[in-house]
Design a protein around this motif. Sequence first.
Motif, PDB file in Angstrom:
ATOM      1  N   LEU A   1       0.827  -1.206   0.000  1.00  0.00           N
ATOM      2  CA  LEU A   1       0.000   0.000   0.000  1.00  0.00           C
ATOM      3  C   LEU A   1       0.866   1.263   0.000  1.00  0.00           C
ATOM      4  O   LEU A   1       0.625   2.198  -0.782  1.00  0.00           O
ATOM      5  CB  LEU A   1      -0.930   0.009   1.211  1.00  0.00           C
ATOM      6  CG  LEU A   1      -1.774   1.277   1.410  1.00  0.00           C
ATOM      7  CD1 LEU A   1      -2.680   1.541   0.222  1.00  0.00           C
ATOM      8  CD2 LEU A   1      -2.584   1.161   2.696  1.00  0.00           C
ATOM      9  N   ILE A   2       1.888   1.279   0.833  1.00  0.00           N
ATOM     10  CA  ILE A   2       2.763   2.457   0.923  1.00  0.00           C
ATOM     11  C   ILE A   2       3.523   2.669  -0.377  1.00  0.00           C
ATOM     12  O   ILE A   2       3.594   3.787  -0.897  1.00  0.00           O
ATOM     13  CB  ILE A   2       3.716   2.325   2.127  1.00  0.00           C
ATOM     14  CG1 ILE A   2       2.913   2.392   3.439  1.00  0.00           C
ATOM     15  CG2 ILE A   2       4.804   3.393   2.090  1.00  0.00           C
ATOM     16  CD1 ILE A   2       3.696   1.964   4.667  1.00  0.00           C
ATOM     17  N   ARG A   3       4.078   1.592  -0.934  1.00  0.00           N
ATOM     18  CA  ARG A   3       4.829   1.717  -2.192  1.00  0.00           C
ATOM     19  C   ARG A   3       3.915   2.077  -3.364  1.00  0.00           C
ATOM     20  O   ARG A   3       4.338   2.750  -4.299  1.00  0.00           O
ATOM     21  CB  ARG A   3       5.592   0.431  -2.474  1.00  0.00           C
ATOM     22  CG  ARG A   3       6.794   0.263  -1.588  1.00  0.00           C
ATOM     23  CD  ARG A   3       7.638  -0.913  -2.029  1.00  0.00           C
ATOM     24  NE  ARG A   3       8.755  -1.108  -1.140  1.00  0.00           N
ATOM     25  CZ  ARG A   3       8.963  -2.211  -0.434  1.00  0.00           C
ATOM     26  NH1 ARG A   3       8.150  -3.243  -0.549  1.00  0.00           N
ATOM     27  NH2 ARG A   3      10.008  -2.303   0.356  1.00  0.00           N
ATOM     28  N   GLU A   4       2.684   1.601  -3.332  1.00  0.00           N
ATOM     29  CA  GLU A   4       1.719   1.955  -4.376  1.00  0.00           C
ATOM     30  C   GLU A   4       1.426   3.456  -4.337  1.00  0.00           C
ATOM     31  O   GLU A   4       1.345   4.116  -5.365  1.00  0.00           O
ATOM     32  CB  GLU A   4       0.437   1.165  -4.147  1.00  0.00           C
ATOM     33  CG  GLU A   4      -0.665   1.427  -5.143  1.00  0.00           C
ATOM     34  CD  GLU A   4      -1.919   0.644  -4.774  1.00  0.00           C
ATOM     35  OE1 GLU A   4      -2.946   1.282  -4.478  1.00  0.00           O
ATOM     36  OE2 GLU A   4      -1.854  -0.595  -4.766  1.00  0.00           O
ATOM     37  N   ALA A   5       1.291   3.999  -3.139  1.00  0.00           N
ATOM     38  CA  ALA A   5       1.017   5.427  -2.979  1.00  0.00           C
ATOM     39  C   ALA A   5       2.238   6.282  -3.286  1.00  0.00           C
ATOM     40  O   ALA A   5       2.099   7.411  -3.738  1.00  0.00           O
ATOM     41  CB  ALA A   5       0.534   5.708  -1.554  1.00  0.00           C
ATOM     42  N   ASN A   6       3.429   5.736  -3.017  1.00  0.00           N
ATOM     43  CA  ASN A   6       4.651   6.512  -3.183  1.00  0.00           C
ATOM     44  C   ASN A   6       5.811   5.580  -3.532  1.00  0.00           C
ATOM     45  O   ASN A   6       6.533   5.114  -2.650  1.00  0.00           O
ATOM     46  CB  ASN A   6       4.954   7.287  -1.901  1.00  0.00           C
ATOM     47  CG  ASN A   6       6.096   8.250  -2.054  1.00  0.00           C
ATOM     48  OD1 ASN A   6       6.883   8.159  -2.989  1.00  0.00           O
ATOM     49  ND2 ASN A   6       6.204   9.174  -1.123  1.00  0.00           N
ATOM     50  N   PRO A   7       6.019   5.297  -4.826  1.00  0.00           N
ATOM     51  CA  PRO A   7       7.068   4.354  -5.237  1.00  0.00           C
ATOM     52  C   PRO A   7       8.488   4.772  -4.855  1.00  0.00           C
ATOM     53  O   PRO A   7       9.370   3.927  -4.744  1.00  0.00           O
ATOM     54  CB  PRO A   7       6.921   4.296  -6.761  1.00  0.00           C
ATOM     55  CG  PRO A   7       5.551   4.797  -7.052  1.00  0.00           C
ATOM     56  CD  PRO A   7       5.223   5.765  -5.954  1.00  0.00           C
ATOM     57  N   SER A   8       8.724   6.052  -4.622  1.00  0.00           N
ATOM     58  CA  SER A   8      10.082   6.511  -4.318  1.00  0.00           C
ATOM     59  C   SER A   8      10.352   6.669  -2.823  1.00  0.00           C
ATOM     60  O   SER A   8      11.407   7.157  -2.427  1.00  0.00           O
ATOM     61  CB  SER A   8      10.365   7.830  -5.044  1.00  0.00           C
ATOM     62  OG  SER A   8       9.505   8.843  -4.552  1.00  0.00           O
ATOM     63  N   ILE A   9       9.431   6.233  -1.979  1.00  0.00           N
ATOM     64  CA  ILE A   9       9.585   6.396  -0.533  1.00  0.00           C
ATOM     65  C   ILE A   9      10.719   5.515  -0.004  1.00  0.00           C
ATOM     66  O   ILE A   9      10.960   4.416  -0.521  1.00  0.00           O
ATOM     67  CB  ILE A   9       8.247   6.079   0.184  1.00  0.00           C
ATOM     68  CG1 ILE A   9       8.240   6.677   1.585  1.00  0.00           C
ATOM     69  CG2 ILE A   9       7.982   4.572   0.202  1.00  0.00           C
ATOM     70  CD1 ILE A   9       6.850   6.705   2.217  1.00  0.00           C
ATOM     71  N   THR A  10      11.425   6.023   0.988  1.00  0.00           N
ATOM     72  CA  THR A  10      12.399   5.208   1.700  1.00  0.00           C
ATOM     73  C   THR A  10      11.638   4.462   2.781  1.00  0.00           C
ATOM     74  O   THR A  10      11.013   5.074   3.644  1.00  0.00           O
ATOM     75  CB  THR A  10      13.494   6.093   2.340  1.00  0.00           C
ATOM     76  OG1 THR A  10      14.177   6.790   1.289  1.00  0.00           O
ATOM     77  CG2 THR A  10      14.472   5.262   3.138  1.00  0.00           C
ATOM     78  N   LEU A  11      11.684   3.130   2.715  1.00  0.00           N
ATOM     79  CA  LEU A  11      10.870   2.301   3.593  1.00  0.00           C
ATOM     80  C   LEU A  11      11.756   1.425   4.472  1.00  0.00           C
ATOM     81  O   LEU A  11      12.526   0.614   3.976  1.00  0.00           O
ATOM     82  CB  LEU A  11       9.922   1.442   2.756  1.00  0.00           C
ATOM     83  CG  LEU A  11       8.910   0.577   3.472  1.00  0.00           C
ATOM     84  CD1 LEU A  11       8.001   1.412   4.367  1.00  0.00           C
ATOM     85  CD2 LEU A  11       8.080  -0.206   2.455  1.00  0.00           C
ATOM     86  N   LEU A  12      11.643   1.631   5.778  1.00  0.00           N
ATOM     87  CA  LEU A  12      12.323   0.794   6.760  1.00  0.00           C
ATOM     88  C   LEU A  12      11.332  -0.265   7.228  1.00  0.00           C
ATOM     89  O   LEU A  12      10.175   0.064   7.513  1.00  0.00           O
ATOM     90  CB  LEU A  12      12.759   1.625   7.968  1.00  0.00           C
ATOM     91  CG  LEU A  12      13.600   2.862   7.705  1.00  0.00           C
ATOM     92  CD1 LEU A  12      13.667   3.724   8.959  1.00  0.00           C
ATOM     93  CD2 LEU A  12      14.983   2.446   7.262  1.00  0.00           C
ATOM     94  N   ILE A  13      11.783  -1.515   7.302  1.00  0.00           N
ATOM     95  CA  ILE A  13      10.888  -2.573   7.762  1.00  0.00           C
ATOM     96  C   ILE A  13      11.565  -3.336   8.889  1.00  0.00           C
ATOM     97  O   ILE A  13      12.647  -3.895   8.717  1.00  0.00           O
ATOM     98  CB  ILE A  13      10.509  -3.536   6.626  1.00  0.00           C
ATOM     99  CG1 ILE A  13       9.787  -2.775   5.510  1.00  0.00           C
ATOM    100  CG2 ILE A  13       9.631  -4.676   7.169  1.00  0.00           C
ATOM    101  CD1 ILE A  13       9.429  -3.617   4.302  1.00  0.00           C
ATOM    102  N   GLY A  14      10.908  -3.336  10.038  1.00  0.00           N
ATOM    103  CA  GLY A  14      11.356  -4.131  11.174  1.00  0.00           C
ATOM    104  C   GLY A  14      10.498  -5.374  11.229  1.00  0.00           C
ATOM    105  O   GLY A  14       9.279  -5.302  11.335  1.00  0.00           O
ATOM    106  N   THR A  15      11.130  -6.513  11.100  1.00  0.00           N
ATOM    107  CA  THR A  15      10.392  -7.767  11.037  1.00  0.00           C
ATOM    108  C   THR A  15      10.975  -8.753  12.040  1.00  0.00           C
ATOM    109  O   THR A  15      12.019  -8.498  12.642  1.00  0.00           O
ATOM    110  CB  THR A  15      10.417  -8.327   9.603  1.00  0.00           C
ATOM    111  OG1 THR A  15       9.505  -9.418   9.512  1.00  0.00           O
ATOM    112  CG2 THR A  15      11.806  -8.778   9.202  1.00  0.00           C
ATOM    113  N   VAL A  16      10.303  -9.857  12.200  1.00  0.00           N
ATOM    114  CA  VAL A  16      10.806 -10.894  13.095  1.00  0.00           C
ATOM    115  C   VAL A  16      11.662 -11.864  12.301  1.00  0.00           C
ATOM    116  O   VAL A  16      11.445 -12.069  11.104  1.00  0.00           O
ATOM    117  CB  VAL A  16       9.661 -11.650  13.806  1.00  0.00           C
ATOM    118  CG1 VAL A  16       8.917 -10.724  14.741  1.00  0.00           C
ATOM    119  CG2 VAL A  16       8.712 -12.279  12.817  1.00  0.00           C
TER     120      VAL A  16
END
Length: 156
Positions: free
Chosen positions: A134-149
């Motif tokens: 959803l975030i990338r669809e709204a803004n393909p150039s966004i810097t996205l940090l993902i904290g996962t397990v």
Amino acid sequence: MIGAFHFVGGEVPRHRLDFAVERGPLHLRGVYRCVRDGGIGFATVPQRAGRFDMPTDRPHVVILGDDLHQALGPAAFHRKSVRRFAARCRTAAIVACEAIPVLYTGPALAAMGMRWDGLIVETLPRWEASWADLIREANPSITLLIGTVKPEGGVQ
């Protein structure tokens, strides 16, 4: 619309922000410091809060709280509002793990230093990919940090 969620900004007395910086939840202290010292706005939007629209008078950090009693994913939030705000942002973080301070402080520091809006999504691992899409669809150039397990054994 402000009122369906908690808004922290210039109208909060400095001594209350000082208290939050010193004694608030560890993972949010950096965000509170940026609000206090950097003049940014801050909002927490809970599940099913409905439409929201952040002012454009200064940068804002918005936390989407999709980790209350149960995580419901993007469907629990006003999709158009999320997309509109994500399109304004340059940085976002998805916290699908324990509350790691840098995942919160990163978007707040960008809001304070670079004057960019920032988005933080608190969720569970099963919704991580949906939020990222959803975030990338709204803004393909966004810097996205993902904290996962960390996966445990085998292919997950």
